[in-house]
Write a protein that holds these residues in place. Structure first.
Motif, mmCIF file in Angstrom:
data_model
loop_
_atom_site.group_PDB
_atom_site.id
_atom_site.type_symbol
_atom_site.label_atom_id
_atom_site.label_comp_id
_atom_site.label_asym_id
_atom_site.label_seq_id
_atom_site.Cartn_x
_atom_site.Cartn_y
_atom_site.Cartn_z
ATOM 1 N N ASP A 76 0.814 -1.210 0.000
ATOM 2 C CA ASP A 76 0.000 0.000 0.000
ATOM 3 C C ASP A 76 0.856 1.272 0.000
ATOM 4 O OD1 ASP A 76 0.952 -0.090 2.550
ATOM 5 O OD2 ASP A 76 -0.999 0.123 3.536
ATOM 6 N N ASP A 77 2.167 1.107 -0.008
ATOM 7 C CA ASP A 77 3.035 2.284 -0.076
ATOM 8 C C ASP A 77 3.424 2.535 -1.523
ATOM 9 O OD1 ASP A 77 3.265 3.084 2.725
ATOM 10 O OD2 ASP A 77 4.175 1.115 3.003
ATOM 11 N N LEU A 78 2.849 3.575 -2.093
ATOM 12 C CA LEU A 78 2.867 3.730 -3.542
ATOM 13 C C LEU A 78 3.601 4.950 -4.062
ATOM 14 C CD1 LEU A 78 -0.969 3.022 -3.935
ATOM 15 C CD2 LEU A 78 0.886 1.473 -4.592
ATOM 16 N N THR A 79 4.077 5.791 -3.172
ATOM 17 C CA THR A 79 4.559 7.109 -3.581
ATOM 18 C C THR A 79 5.568 7.063 -4.733
ATOM 19 O OG1 THR A 79 4.148 7.944 -1.364
ATOM 20 C CG2 THR A 79 5.593 9.263 -2.747
ATOM 21 N N SER A 80 6.624 6.246 -4.573
ATOM 22 C CA SER A 80 7.691 6.272 -5.589
ATOM 23 C C SER A 80 7.205 5.752 -6.939
ATOM 24 C CB SER A 80 8.888 5.445 -5.119
ATOM 25 O OG SER A 80 9.440 6.061 -3.984
ATOM 26 N N GLU A 81 6.448 4.688 -6.855
ATOM 27 C CA GLU A 81 5.905 4.117 -8.092
ATOM 28 C C GLU A 81 5.062 5.138 -8.852
ATOM 29 O OE1 GLU A 81 4.909 0.095 -6.504
ATOM 30 O OE2 GLU A 81 3.277 0.372 -7.983
ATOM 31 N N VAL A 82 4.167 5.775 -8.124
ATOM 32 C CA VAL A 82 3.257 6.724 -8.759
ATOM 33 C C VAL A 82 4.001 7.960 -9.252
ATOM 34 C CG1 VAL A 82 1.254 8.219 -8.396
ATOM 35 C CG2 VAL A 82 1.297 5.907 -7.418
ATOM 36 N N LEU A 83 4.941 8.440 -8.447
ATOM 37 C CA LEU A 83 5.686 9.627 -8.880
ATOM 38 C C LEU A 83 6.463 9.320 -10.158
ATOM 39 C CD1 LEU A 83 6.680 12.524 -8.527
ATOM 40 C CD2 LEU A 83 8.494 11.641 -7.026
ATOM 41 N N ALA A 84 7.129 8.168 -10.189
ATOM 42 C CA ALA A 84 7.897 7.794 -11.389
ATOM 43 C C ALA A 84 6.979 7.763 -12.609
ATOM 44 C CB ALA A 84 8.572 6.443 -11.183
ATOM 45 N N ALA A 85 5.807 7.163 -12.448
ATOM 46 C CA ALA A 85 4.859 7.082 -13.569
ATOM 47 C C ALA A 85 4.387 8.475 -13.970
ATOM 48 C CB ALA A 85 3.675 6.201 -13.185
ATOM 49 N N THR A 86 4.128 9.322 -12.974
ATOM 50 C CA THR A 86 3.662 10.682 -13.261
ATOM 51 C C THR A 86 4.710 11.456 -14.053
ATOM 52 O OG1 THR A 86 2.480 10.629 -11.152
ATOM 53 C CG2 THR A 86 2.710 12.778 -12.200
ATOM 54 N N LEU A 87 5.986 11.224 -13.717
ATOM 55 C CA LEU A 87 7.062 11.948 -14.383
ATOM 56 C C LEU A 87 7.489 11.267 -15.680
ATOM 57 C CD1 LEU A 87 9.336 12.746 -11.293
ATOM 58 C CD2 LEU A 87 7.556 14.191 -12.327
ATOM 59 N N GLY A 88 6.944 10.070 -15.908
ATOM 60 C CA GLY A 88 7.339 9.330 -17.107
ATOM 61 C C GLY A 88 8.768 8.830 -17.023
ATOM 62 N N ARG A 89 9.182 8.475 -15.809
ATOM 63 C CA ARG A 89 10.548 7.955 -15.651
ATOM 64 C C ARG A 89 10.493 6.549 -15.060
ATOM 65 N NH1 ARG A 89 14.159 12.824 -13.036
ATOM 66 N NH2 ARG A 89 13.232 14.506 -14.261
ATOM 67 N N PRO A 90 11.488 5.729 -15.356
ATOM 68 C CA PRO A 90 11.527 4.402 -14.735
ATOM 69 C C PRO A 90 12.001 4.487 -13.283
ATOM 70 C CG PRO A 90 13.463 4.730 -16.117
ATOM 71 C CD PRO A 90 12.606 5.955 -16.297
ATOM 72 N N LEU A 91 11.708 3.449 -12.514
ATOM 73 C CA LEU A 91 12.277 3.313 -11.179
ATOM 74 C C LEU A 91 13.627 2.634 -11.317
ATOM 75 C CD1 LEU A 91 9.305 2.095 -8.947
ATOM 76 C CD2 LEU A 91 10.553 4.247 -8.707
ATOM 77 N N VAL A 92 14.619 3.174 -10.626
ATOM 78 C CA VAL A 92 15.964 2.618 -10.725
ATOM 79 C C VAL A 92 16.391 2.108 -9.351
ATOM 80 C CG1 VAL A 92 18.361 3.148 -11.305
ATOM 81 C CG2 VAL A 92 16.497 4.241 -12.567
ATOM 82 N N PHE A 93 16.957 0.909 -9.338
ATOM 83 C CA PHE A 93 17.386 0.283 -8.088
ATOM 84 C C PHE A 93 18.733 0.860 -7.668
ATOM 85 C CE2 PHE A 93 19.539 -3.208 -5.824
ATOM 86 C CZ PHE A 93 18.620 -3.434 -4.812
ATOM 87 N N ASP A 94 18.859 1.236 -6.397
ATOM 88 C CA ASP A 94 20.111 1.803 -5.899
ATOM 89 C C ASP A 94 20.755 0.854 -4.905
ATOM 90 O OD1 ASP A 94 22.028 4.055 -5.486
ATOM 91 O OD2 ASP A 94 21.187 3.982 -3.461
ATOM 92 N N GLU A 95 21.892 0.300 -5.299
ATOM 93 C CA GLU A 95 22.532 -0.743 -4.491
ATOM 94 C C GLU A 95 22.988 -0.199 -3.125
ATOM 95 O OE1 GLU A 95 22.558 -3.973 -4.668
ATOM 96 O OE2 GLU A 95 23.806 -4.020 -2.859
ATOM 97 N N ALA A 96 23.484 1.016 -3.083
ATOM 98 C CA ALA A 96 23.958 1.574 -1.801
ATOM 99 C C ALA A 96 22.806 1.672 -0.804
ATOM 100 C CB ALA A 96 24.590 2.944 -2.030
ATOM 101 N N SER A 97 21.651 2.096 -1.267
ATOM 102 C CA SER A 97 20.494 2.182 -0.375
ATOM 103 C C SER A 97 20.058 0.794 0.077
ATOM 104 C CB SER A 97 19.327 2.872 -1.076
ATOM 105 O OG SER A 97 19.700 4.169 -1.460
#
Ligand code: ATP
Ligand code: MG
Length: 427
Positions: A76-97
């Protein structure tokens, strides 16, 4: 330079009324201090379509969208997914995080559920904001929105993670965007005894609109008055000092502290400076005065004892209030307040003692002593005084006000002023 912002709070717990949205409130305050105009605060539940609407609305109206919540590991935590879609950008995995999240679980001896790695996904181009206190890092991302430059800041919803992230990483970044070198400075005064409208009246005309801003914030029973100025670093300091002098001139009688001071903190500090210990004798406040004082670390050096004497019998046996005084004047009286304070001082050997006796209500009032009647007493070397107050409001409120007055008496005495002149203006 960022001029206008929209705050976005996400979470079903907010829209269902389960949790109060304190994040927006706190963030609005920080943005205000920087002179950023807040266009709107938007709250939506954990719903992709609504979150998208909120981001879009924010990006339409403001240079900056600050979002909190919805960064958790669950579905139910959707912020990043939705923001990426809104901006038309992919989600990128960050290994350090991801490694930070794994390490956090290792440090508490737990294995990380796989879905926690969702928190290491960020919209492409995001600058990560570290979260030493939790698993979800925040981030900021610069956006070209229909040809205009925008920024989105995304942070976790947990207030104790969001606040240090804002102070340590977001505000410094915001300041760095202002290339003019102009700064916003502010100073707060903590007041007690005058209502917001009374303070407003006293401040009338003290500070011109072109000189700075004055704002009031009530966190009962104290009201902060904040002065904000904007300008070149060198000028701004001097301007702030000048305006603060003017504020002191107008409302100084009601100012008990500055910055983040609390009444109990100030009393603690003053007692320590004087080398005094305090004893309390409480009836209707039931120990609230001593409770508040002992929330301050190190209070053992300044606090001798808190005696809660509710019944007449207890007032006699623990504080030495005379039966004759109780009979002649009643438990809620100036005489008993004085004997309670003197008794607390005598019994404990403390240098100063304060007492409270009154009718907190809602029942128990009489014609002579209606609900809200409170006597405060004070005893020190060569001094024994008391005074009647007519307080108002609910039981909680009357008790809180009474405790605040009692603490203010101690403060005043420590400053060499007459404790019983502690005022309370209702307006
Ligand atoms: P987490 O990694 O903890 O799941 P998150 O970003 O998903 O972080 P949320 O799940 O939305 O955050 O919120 C976590 C908790 O933080 C909520 O249960 C709530 O108690 C608190 N919280 C969230 N948003 C706010 C808010 N706007 N004001 C006050 N408290 C909030
Ligand atoms: Mg949530």
């Amino acid at each position: 330079v960022i001029e206008r912002a929209v705050i976005l709070s996400t979470g079903d717990e907010l829209t269902s009324g389960l949790t109060v949205d304190t994040n927006s409130n706190w963030l609005a305050d920080r943005l205000f201090e920087m002179g950023i105009d807040l266009a709107a605060v938007i709250t939506v539940g954990d719903d992709a379509e609504r979150i998208r609407w909120a981001f879009t609305s924010g990006l339409e109206r403001a240079d900056l969208v600050v979002s909190t919540g919805g960064l958790g590991p669950t579905a139910d935590d959707l912020t990043s997914e939705v923001l990426a879609a809104t901006l038309g950008r992919p989600l990128v995995f960050d290994e350090a995080s991801a490694e930070h999240i794994r390490a956090l679980f290792r440090s508490i001896g737990r294995t990380m559920p796989e879905n926690n790695l969702r928190q290491a996904n960020f919209p492409q181009g995001a600058v990560i904001l570290e979260n030493p206190l939790g698993t979800a890092p925040g981030y900021r991302v610069e956006v070209d929105w229909k040809g205009r430059r925008r920024h989105v800041v995304v942070m976790p919803g947990v207030p104790r993670e969001m606040k240090p992230m804002t102070e340590g990483q977001v505000l410094p970044w915001l300041r760095s965007l202002d290339e003019s070198g102009r700064v916003f400075l502010n100073h707060s005064f903590q007041t007690f005894g005058a209502s917001e409208s009374a303070l407003d009246e006293m401040m009338q005309g003290a500070i011109g609109a072109d000189e700075g801003r004055v704002s009031f914030r009530a966190a009962f029973p104290q009201i902060s008055v904040r002065v904000t100025v904007h300008g070149e670093p060198a000028d701004a300091q001097a301007k702030l000092a000048l305006l603060c002098e003017r504020v002191r001139g107008r409302i100084g009688d009601f100012v008990f502290g500055e910055g983040a001071d609390t009444m109990e903190g100030v009393v603690n500090r003053l007692l320590r400076e004087r080398g005094w210990r305090l004893a309390t004798a409480e009836s209707c406040t039931g120990g609230l005065v001593s409770e508040r004082l002992t929330t301050v670390p190190g209070s053992s050096q300044v606090f001798a004892a808190g005696l809660v004497a509710y019944t007449e019998e207890a007032k006699r046996s623990t504080l030495g209030v005379r039966a004759e005084t109780l009979e002649r004047h009643g438990a809620v009286s100036a005489e008993v307040a004085r004997e309670m304070a003197a008794g607390a001082r005598g019994v404990t050997g403390a240098e100063v003692a304060v007492s409270v006796t009154g009718v907190a209500g809602p029942d128990g009032g009489s014609e002579e002593n209606p609900v809200g009647t409170v006597y405060v007493g004070f005893a020190a070397d060569g001094l024994l005084v008391s005074r009647r107050y007519k307080l108002w409001g609910t039981r909680d409120w009357i008790r809180l006000l009474a405790s605040q007055i009692a603490l203010d008496w101690v403060r005043r005495h420590a400053l060499g002023r007459r404790p019983e002149e502690s005022l309370l203006i209702r307006k």
